[in-house]
Design an enzyme around this catalytic site. Structure first.
Site, PDB file in Angstrom:
ATOM      1  N   ASP A  36     -23.307  14.718 -46.490  1.00 55.82           N
ATOM      2  CA  ASP A  36     -22.563  13.779 -45.645  1.00 55.82           C
ATOM      3  C   ASP A  36     -21.151  14.256 -45.371  1.00 55.82           C
ATOM      4  OD1 ASP A  36     -24.240  11.181 -45.264  1.00 55.82           O
ATOM      5  OD2 ASP A  36     -24.633  11.914 -47.292  1.00 55.82           O
ATOM      6  N   ASP A  51     -24.318  12.045 -41.751  1.00 52.71           N
ATOM      7  CA  ASP A  51     -25.055  13.265 -42.084  1.00 52.71           C
ATOM      8  C   ASP A  51     -25.436  13.885 -40.748  1.00 52.71           C
ATOM      9  OD1 ASP A  51     -26.959  15.177 -42.625  1.00 52.71           O
ATOM     10  OD2 ASP A  51     -28.110  13.945 -44.029  1.00 52.71           O
ATOM     11  N   TYR A  63     -37.339   3.237 -40.780  1.00 53.15           N
ATOM     12  CA  TYR A  63     -36.541   3.975 -41.746  1.00 53.15           C
ATOM     13  C   TYR A  63     -36.239   5.391 -41.252  1.00 53.15           C
ATOM     14  CZ  TYR A  63     -34.299   4.267 -46.115  1.00 53.15           C
ATOM     15  OH  TYR A  63     -33.331   4.332 -47.062  1.00 53.15           O
ATOM     16  N   LYS A 113     -31.492   7.671 -45.822  1.00 47.54           N
ATOM     17  CA  LYS A 113     -30.711   6.850 -46.745  1.00 47.54           C
ATOM     18  C   LYS A 113     -29.304   6.733 -46.184  1.00 47.54           C
ATOM     19  CE  LYS A 113     -33.118   4.976 -49.625  1.00 47.54           C
ATOM     20  NZ  LYS A 113     -33.131   3.513 -49.604  1.00 47.54           N
ATOM     21  N   TYR A 163     -40.722   6.904 -46.956  1.00 50.37           N
ATOM     22  CA  TYR A 163     -41.951   7.578 -46.543  1.00 50.37           C
ATOM     23  C   TYR A 163     -43.126   6.816 -47.132  1.00 50.37           C
ATOM     24  CZ  TYR A 163     -39.303  11.984 -45.770  1.00 50.37           C
ATOM     25  OH  TYR A 163     -38.444  12.930 -45.353  1.00 50.37           O
TER      26      TYR A 163
HETATM   27  C1  F6R Z   1     -33.230  11.765 -49.262  1.00 50.90           C
HETATM   28  C2  F6R Z   1     -33.370  12.985 -48.476  1.00 50.90           C
HETATM   29  C3  F6R Z   1     -34.340  14.011 -48.895  1.00 50.90           C
HETATM   30  C4  F6R Z   1     -35.500  14.159 -47.912  1.00 50.90           C
HETATM   31  C5  F6R Z   1     -36.533  15.188 -48.403  1.00 50.90           C
HETATM   32  C6  F6R Z   1     -37.681  15.415 -47.401  1.00 50.90           C
HETATM   33  O1  F6R Z   1     -32.318  10.883 -48.700  1.00 50.90           O
HETATM   34  O2  F6R Z   1     -32.728  13.135 -47.470  1.00 50.90           O
HETATM   35  O3  F6R Z   1     -34.801  13.780 -50.203  1.00 50.90           O
HETATM   36  O4  F6R Z   1     -36.112  12.921 -47.700  1.00 50.90           O
HETATM   37  O5  F6R Z   1     -35.906  16.421 -48.607  1.00 50.90           O
HETATM   38  O6  F6R Z   1     -37.143  15.733 -46.176  1.00 50.90           O
HETATM   39  P1  F6R Z   1     -38.033  16.167 -44.906  1.00 50.90           P
HETATM   40  O7  F6R Z   1     -39.075  15.103 -44.703  1.00 50.90           O
HETATM   41  O8  F6R Z   1     -37.055  16.241 -43.807  1.00 50.90           O
HETATM   42  O9  F6R Z   1     -38.650  17.490 -45.250  1.00 50.90           O
HETATM   43 MG    MG Z   2     -29.669  14.787 -44.942  1.00 56.74          MG
HETATM   44 MG    MG Z   3     -26.780  12.243 -47.501  1.00 53.57          MG
END
Ligand code: F6R
Ligand code: MG
Ligand code: MG
Length: 375
Positions: A67, A25, A241, A244, A360
């Site tokens: 990805d 990604d 972390y 994903k 998180y």
């Molecule tokens: C899951 C994913 C998204 C982000 C979510 C918050 O793998 O990538 O669900 O975790 O959109 O993203 P931020 O913290 O970057 O605003």
């Molecule tokens: Mg992403």
């Molecule tokens: Mg992804």
């Protein structure tokens, strides 16, 4: 009497083909939902040049959600510095473009500053296998988004060890002996092999815990590779972390291996996987056509796509979009129903992951704040 020709040339060793699927990604469009077409085009043109100069034999570039997926064939074997270096260069150039477009999370999986010989442990996910092509070589490359590598445990077990899924295990003499599973203990970084059907219960006690034990590969009892998955866990790489892992998987089929239909069948049930919103939820793995793999609802639900190829002297004849079929409509409906059901739990487990698995968390800060009030 027939004359034998004593001058027959020594048998030439069979030429081998390596299939490398390397993904990362490197920036989402919009948010984490999909990939930008310009980044995909850039990757295609770079791999096109690598094909011209014969570094690789063939390639297919696609995306599953956010990805970027590089599917390559070549003659250099697994863990080739040249091939991993090529993928790294593509991701670097893609990251630069993603930064220019201010795509979301540009370069998020590029955890290392510089390439050091192998992309494993540097952020990108890798599944590879080196094969001697059979008379006909059908394969499927599965790609997931908003889920973790353990997502393949359930379907791989069904494909290669469950006779209720794969009738070939019962009625095809060439599959009747079963298969060997290579399992990776991701926390201790150890591998071991288990043979089915004999050790099926031992295998299940491990792989039922998909956050700890991940099926890395499956072999025939003669030792031929049948499936290979990516087992990189980004959070173990970075020490914390950071996203994903959105895994990939290569599966060979037919002629003594599960048929294409037996390989696809497990996905007719959208089993629950970890991932989805903020990498912190359980949700159903929805099989979709590639063009529908743009997770949007609550950043999901998790997706899987299946690109089918006939490999022919290293050429990738395809892709055929294997889930672009009405026979998977019901799985998609069921996944949406399951998504509704899970969503209604809101922030409660078992929709939200247990504390240790969440990407998180605010728990340490909340506990700190409450300390003075604790009795
Ligand atoms: C899951 C994913 C998204 C982000 C979510 C918050 O793998 O990538 O669900 O975790 O959109 O993203 P931020 O913290 O970057 O605003
Ligand atoms: Mg992403
Ligand atoms: Mg992804």
């Amino acid at each position: 009497m027939k004359q034998t020709n004593k001058k027959t040339a020594a048998a030439k060793p069979a030429q081998k083909t390596t299939i490398s699927v390397i993904k990362a990604d490197i920036g989402g469009y919009v948010g984490h939902s999909s990939s930008h077409p310009d980044v995909i085009e850039l990757a295609k043109s770079m791999l096109g040049k690598a094909k011209q100069n014969k570094t690789i034999v063939d390639f297919c570039v696609t995306n599953c959600g956010d990805d970027l997926e590089l599917i390559m064939t070549h003659r250099k074997g697994c863990d080739s510095k040249e091939i991993h270096g090529l993928a790294w260069k593509v991701f670097e150039a893609g990251t630069e473009l993603a930064k220019k477009l201010k795509l979301y999370g540009a370069g998020q999986d590029m955890l290392a500053d510089a390439f050091s010989g192998n992309v494993k442990g540097m952020g990108p996910g890798v599944a590879e296998m080196e094969i001697v092509e059979r008379k006909s070589e059908p394969i499927i490359v599965f790609m997931g988004d908003k889920c973790a590598p353990g997502a393949w445990n359930f379907p791989l077990f069904k494909m290669f060890a469950d006779p209720f899924n794969t009738i070939g295990l019962i009625i095809d003499p060439s599959m009747h002996d079963g298969f060997v599973f290579e399992v990776h203990d991701i926390k201790k970084d150890k591998n071991f092999k288990l043979s089915t059907p004999e050790e099926m219960y031992d295998l299940l006690v491990l792989i039922g815990s998909a956050e700890n034990y991940i099926i890395k590969a499956v072999y025939t009892k003669k030792g031929e590779i049948a499936a290979s998955s990516s087992t990189q866990k980004l959070y173990l790489i970075a020490g914390k972390y950071v996203g994903k892992d959105d895994p990939v998987l290569i599966v060979r089929g037919q002629s003594g291996l599960p048929a294409m239909g037996e390989i696809l069948e497990p996905f007719a049930f959208p089993h629950l996987v970890t991932g989805w919103m903020r990498g912190s939820h359980y949700g159903p793995l929805m099989p979709t056509a590639q063009k529908q793999a743009n997770p949007s609802r609550f950043d999901g639900p998790p997706r899987v796509i299946a690109a089918g190829f006939q490999v022919s002297d290293g050429k990738l004849i395809g892709p055929r979009d294997m889930f672009d079929d009405p026979s998977f409509d019901y799985a998609r409906i069921q996944a949406n129903q399951m998504a509704n059901f899970m969503r209604q739990h809101g922030p409660f487990e078992p929709h939200r992951l247990p504390l240790a698995e969440m990407e998180y968390t605010t728990l340490p800060e909340v506990l700190k704040k409450l300390q003075s009030r604790m009795k």
